[in-house]
Design an enzyme around this catalytic site. Structure first.
Site, PDB file in Angstrom:
ATOM      1  N   ASP A   1      -5.667   8.859  -4.359  1.00  0.00           N
ATOM      2  CA  ASP A   1      -4.337   8.558  -4.883  1.00  0.00           C
ATOM      3  C   ASP A   1      -4.222   8.841  -6.383  1.00  0.00           C
ATOM      4  O   ASP A   1      -5.220   8.925  -7.097  1.00  0.00           O
ATOM      5  CB  ASP A   1      -4.021   7.082  -4.620  1.00  0.00           C
ATOM      6  CG  ASP A   1      -2.533   6.797  -4.522  1.00  0.00           C
ATOM      7  OD1 ASP A   1      -1.725   7.660  -4.917  1.00  0.00           O
ATOM      8  OD2 ASP A   1      -2.177   5.707  -4.040  1.00  0.00           O
TER       9      ASP A   1
ATOM     10  N   GLU B   1       7.611   3.893   0.435  1.00  0.00           N
ATOM     11  CA  GLU B   1       7.158   2.823  -0.454  1.00  0.00           C
ATOM     12  C   GLU B   1       8.106   2.613  -1.630  1.00  0.00           C
ATOM     13  O   GLU B   1       8.093   1.549  -2.254  1.00  0.00           O
ATOM     14  CB  GLU B   1       5.756   3.131  -0.964  1.00  0.00           C
ATOM     15  CG  GLU B   1       5.675   4.363  -1.851  1.00  0.00           C
ATOM     16  CD  GLU B   1       4.240   4.657  -2.279  1.00  0.00           C
ATOM     17  OE1 GLU B   1       3.534   3.716  -2.655  1.00  0.00           O
ATOM     18  OE2 GLU B   1       3.841   5.829  -2.208  1.00  0.00           O
TER      19      GLU B   1
END
Length: 549
Positions: free
Chosen positions: A48, A103
């Site tokens: 990430d 998200e």
């Protein structure tokens, strides 16, 4: 981690480990971390926060992919660039984000109806759908469920919680049937920004997913993609009180007609119609699964005192479970009073409870000690000789030195925080209480402290009972490359000490402040002058020393 991998393997699950790219940005780090991950038995990584398309970052993609391929680790890139054919060179790349995904909580229905024609065309897309528990969506529940078919991703990272799925049995039932690979895919109907209906085949079953943007109406889907003969069609759509299911038998000459609310959708499963069979569902292999709850999760104690522990195990599904035991154990020098509990068999919904009294040694090791509570049980359908299934929770007992009081253990007179609540003995997480991680500054992890986000103030009453306040402060490692904050210690309205601006690369700043005579202490965190994005600050090991009598 090896225990987690073993636990997952016995349930037929492979584990991906999330990592920040900066933990893998040098050759030495990659060798150390990837060898460790492989040794643990992980199936792959979700990497990430690359957040750059620079030449150096693109070179890093090739480096990390060469080394993960050598170790046969699959990869999902989050916080990444768009796929530009990378999966042709590195086929173990299963998905990439490269999208303003779920998200964010603000993706509009017309954007969701555009992505199948734009971003998802160029490669697998890690949109992270199914986050029903967050309550921040601009589509219906059936439309969200349809994304499991409409969007293609080598790894579908469903973001729902177990509790959210159990509260929506039709969601759980459909997702259990959705395959992980497709043999054939067809766009059946739709237009960018208006809607998309996909039919995808796995073996002899078809799955339909349909989303729309705009007003309510009726979706009409021709079934010309089917083979000849009769087909059972199980449709799940939005109803007045949640999702509803209906089944009918149709042929390739027919058209499904489904009423859809505004910004809604539907899903369907299609299989050959067989006399006596009323659903397309296939059996799902499952092992008995339950919930182990232990209280308290954390406790403060003094030498030679006791902590009462209670535990409950409820079998949730796929029962029965046999030979169930609930036990607690303590490290050397600690004592536990209580026999635990056993049951020959537990059916779904049944509960087993136990309680213990744990005694802290008179001369303990100061700091945190974990008291494991374990439930072990047997799956009656498991092969003979298979080890029991286990679930473990811990009670973390923190023993402070005489005369030391931690701020996180005191009641707050007041608190404000720039993101979510102030966390006690955790870093600042998301918007919910208790959703932070460990308090970490650099390489150090702390058991006690406050996790905050600028702008933040926490006020406690001292009433002149203490003479020193001490803490380590800085940007939590959850945000290793962003954020800037200033810490201030305020006594009765007067600034006693301040850190200056601290960024993610700065060493932890140590406070050791005279608070003699202070009646009210305020711990303030402000941004470093560049806004509050990523300003997760820690008052790690924040403690007070009692005045000597």
């Amino acid at each position: 981690m090896p225990r987690l991998m073993e636990y997952a393997e016995r349930r037929g699950v492979g584990v991906l480990l999330w990592m920040h790219w900066t933990d893998l940005d040098t050759a030495a780090e990659r060798t150390e971390q990837l060898d460790k991950v492989k040794r643990w038995g992980a199936a792959g990584l979700k990497i990430d926060f690359m957040d750059s398309d620079s030449r150096e970052r693109m070179e890093w993609y090739d480096e990390i992919l060469r080394e993960t391929a050598d170790r046969e680790l699959m990869v999902n890139f989050h916080g990444s660039t768009l796929p530009h054919g990378i999966q042709r060179t590195w086929p173990h790349v299963m998905a990439m984000e490269g999208v303003h995904g779920a998200e964010q909580g603000d993706v509009q229905a017309d954007d969701m109806a555009t992505l199948p024609y734009t971003r998802n065309v160029v490669g697998s897309m890690d949109f992270t759908p199914m986050g029903f528990q967050f309550g921040q969506r601009n589509n219906t529940e059936a439309a969200e469920l349809a994304l499991s078919v409409v969007y293609e991703s080598g790894f579908q990272n469903y973001a729902g919680s177990v509790e959210a799925y159990r509260a929506r049995p039709e969601v759980a039932r459909f997702l259990e049937q959705v395959p992980t690979v497709w043999d054939e895919s067809r766009l059946v109907a739709g237009a960018p920004g208006e809607g998309a209906t996909f039919a995808r085949r796995n073996g002899d079953r078809w799955f339909l997913g349909s989303v729309r943007a705009g007003d309510a109406g009726t979706e009409r889907v021709p079934l010309t993609f089917l083979g000849p003969g009769s087909w059972r069609v199980d449709v799940v759509r939005d109803g007045t009180d949640g999702l509803v299911r209906h089944s009918q038998v149709l042929g390739r000459q027919d058209t499904i007609e489904v009423p859809v609310p505004a910004d809604g959708g539907f899903v369907a499963q299609l299989c050959r119609a067989v006399p006596g069979r009323e659903s397309c569902d296939r059996p799902v292999d499952a092992v008995p699964v339950g919930t182990l709850s232990v209280t308290p999760a954390k406790a403060d104690a003094r030498p030679a005192t006791t902590v009462d522990v209670e535990a409950s195990f409820v079998l949730d599904e796929a029962g029965p479970a046999e030979d169930v035991t609930l036990s607690a154990r303590t490290p050397d020098g600690w004592a536990v009073d209580g026999a635990g509990a056993t049951a020959d068999e537990l059916a779904d919904g049944a509960e087993l409870t136990a309680s213990w009294r744990v005694t802290v040694p008179a001369d303990p090791v100061y700091g945190a000690t974990e008291i494991p509570v374990t439930v072990a049980y047997r799956d009656p359908d498991a092969p003979r000789g298979a080890p029991p299934l286990t679930v473990e929770r811990t009670v973390r007992v923190f023993v402070a030195r005489e005369g030391t009081v931690y701020v996180s253990s005191l009641p707050f007179v007041s608190e404000t925080n720039g993101w979510g609540p102030v966390e006690r003995d955790l870093s600042n997480g998301e918007n919910g209480a208790g959703d932070g991680g460990p308090l970490r500054l650099g390489a150090a992890t702390y058991d006690k402290g406050l996790g905050v986000h600028a702008r933040s103030e926490v006020t406690v009453d001292l009433n002149g009972a203490y003479d020193r306040f001490a803490a380590w402060t800085g940007i939590d490692e959850e945000k290793p490359d962003k954020g800037s904050v200033v810490f201030e210690v305020i006594g009765d309205g007067r600034v006693l000490a301040a850190s200056g601006v601290l960024g993610p690369a700065d060493a932890a700043y140590a406070f050791d402040v005279d608070v003699s005579g202070v009646r009210r202490l305020t711990l303030r965190v402000t941004d470093g002058g560049d806004g509050i994005d990523s300003d997760h600050g820690d008052w790690a090991d924040g403690r007070l020393r009692e005045k000597e009598a």
